[in-house]
Design a protein around this motif. Structure first.
Motif, mmCIF file in Angstrom:
data_model
loop_
_atom_site.group_PDB
_atom_site.id
_atom_site.type_symbol
_atom_site.label_atom_id
_atom_site.label_comp_id
_atom_site.label_asym_id
_atom_site.label_seq_id
_atom_site.Cartn_x
_atom_site.Cartn_y
_atom_site.Cartn_z
ATOM 1 N N PHE A 192 -20.618 9.923 10.710
ATOM 2 C CA PHE A 192 -22.016 10.175 11.019
ATOM 3 C C PHE A 192 -22.824 8.950 11.445
ATOM 4 O O PHE A 192 -24.052 8.978 11.399
ATOM 5 C CB PHE A 192 -22.674 10.849 9.821
ATOM 6 N N GLY A 193 -22.156 7.878 11.854
ATOM 7 C CA GLY A 193 -22.898 6.694 12.262
ATOM 8 C C GLY A 193 -23.829 6.940 13.425
ATOM 9 O O GLY A 193 -24.939 6.388 13.478
ATOM 10 N N ARG A 194 -23.414 7.772 14.379
ATOM 11 C CA ARG A 194 -24.223 7.997 15.576
ATOM 12 C C ARG A 194 -25.475 8.815 15.309
ATOM 13 O O ARG A 194 -26.458 8.706 16.043
ATOM 14 C CB ARG A 194 -23.387 8.695 16.658
ATOM 15 N N THR A 195 -25.435 9.673 14.295
ATOM 16 C CA THR A 195 -26.556 10.583 14.057
ATOM 17 C C THR A 195 -27.316 10.304 12.766
ATOM 18 O O THR A 195 -28.483 10.685 12.651
ATOM 19 C CB THR A 195 -26.064 12.041 14.031
ATOM 20 N N ALA A 196 -26.688 9.640 11.810
ATOM 21 C CA ALA A 196 -27.342 9.392 10.525
ATOM 22 C C ALA A 196 -27.375 7.918 10.157
ATOM 23 O O ALA A 196 -27.937 7.561 9.118
ATOM 24 C CB ALA A 196 -26.644 10.179 9.413
ATOM 25 N N GLY A 197 -26.785 7.063 10.988
ATOM 26 C CA GLY A 197 -26.708 5.649 10.653
ATOM 27 C C GLY A 197 -25.646 5.402 9.589
ATOM 28 O O GLY A 197 -24.948 6.319 9.145
ATOM 29 N N ILE A 198 -25.500 4.152 9.196
ATOM 30 C CA ILE A 198 -24.503 3.831 8.178
ATOM 31 C C ILE A 198 -24.990 4.315 6.809
ATOM 32 O O ILE A 198 -26.187 4.476 6.579
ATOM 33 C CB ILE A 198 -24.199 2.316 8.135
ATOM 34 N N ALA A 199 -24.045 4.572 5.915
ATOM 35 C CA ALA A 199 -24.392 5.031 4.574
ATOM 36 C C ALA A 199 -25.003 3.874 3.781
ATOM 37 O O ALA A 199 -24.403 2.800 3.679
ATOM 38 C CB ALA A 199 -23.154 5.565 3.871
#
Length: 250
Positions: free
Chosen positions: A82-89
């Protein structure tokens, strides 16, 4: 039901020391920054693993699974979708209440493959440039692992646990890389017959397919909490490690 936040993977049938474990951030070729977890064995590695999680992304099950692979002698990187849509955790892994339902439809095969490539490159940067690498995926990730048998990625093989043939699609007819299919016999998410048909299609395309059905096993049975499936878990480990041993031997 995919692996939940409290699930943990069963131990492998062989065990050695782990010298490194932790979370990190990778950067893919398109600039995407993605959360990941890495674990490394003490022994000199002969093959490596990229872990493709279920629909929840990088949660604690996959951090622990990277360590289990390292115990088995295989450096492993688990990636997040989900890096592209939510950023890094923010904490390194996705929280139990992460809204994966919003983000999973926005993932694409191209994005999955670009992020997988970043993980392959990281493994080789930490070991050696010619390290053979296998993808091992679960549910959503298992589907993509099966699909990658047909793709251009520099992989030695692919493993999928309880995937969905519909996500593999037309790629099945181009499968070439060795494939392991771990199939839960009582999987309510995907009929066993569909998975066996996928195996037949990939085999006809030229892939070496090892498909194994665990009769009565539920979706996501590869979990140390499922004591009644302990032998199935150990047998599944044996199928996976047989492939990594094979590619390590060339």
């Amino acid at each position: 039901m995919c692996h939940d936040h409290d699930s943990r993977p069963p131990a492998p049938p062989r065990s050695g020391d782990v010298t490194e474990r932790g979370t990190l951030t990778l950067t893919a070729a398109d600039g995407n920054r993605l959360s990941a977890a890495y674990a490394a064995p003490a022994a000199e590695p002969r093959a490596g693993v990229v872990l493709l999680p279920d629909i929840r992304g990088l949660h604690p099950y996959y951090v622990a699974l990277a360590e289990r692979f390292a115990e088995a002698g295989l450096p492993a990187v688990a990636i997040d979708w989900f890096g592209r849509t939510a950023g890094i955790a923010e904490t390194g892994t996705r929280a139990e209440d992460f809204d994966w339902q919003t983000h999973i439809p926005q993932t694409t095969p191209a994005g999955v493959d670009t992020d997988t490539t970043a993980a392959i490159e990281y493994l080789r940067s930490r070991t050696r440039p010619d390290l053979p690498v296998v993808t091992v995926g679960f549910c959503f990730g298992g589907s993509h692992a099966w699909r990658q048998s047909a793709g251009p990625l520099d992989l030695a093989g692919t493993v999928g646990f309880y995937g969905r043939p519909s996500l593999v699609g037309d790629a099945a007819s181009g499968a070439r890389k060795p494939v392991v299919m771990i199939i839960a016999g009582a999987d309510t998410a995907t009929p066993v017959e569909e998975q066996l048909q996928l195996a037949a299609t990939m085999r006809a395309a030229g892939a070496d397919v090892d498909d194994v059905v665990y009769e009565g096993a539920p979706h996501s049975f590869f979990d140390r909490a499922y004591g009644e499936w302990a032998e199935a878990c150990q047998d599944a480990w044996r199928h996976v490690l047989a492939l990594t041993d094979r590619v390590a031997a060339g």
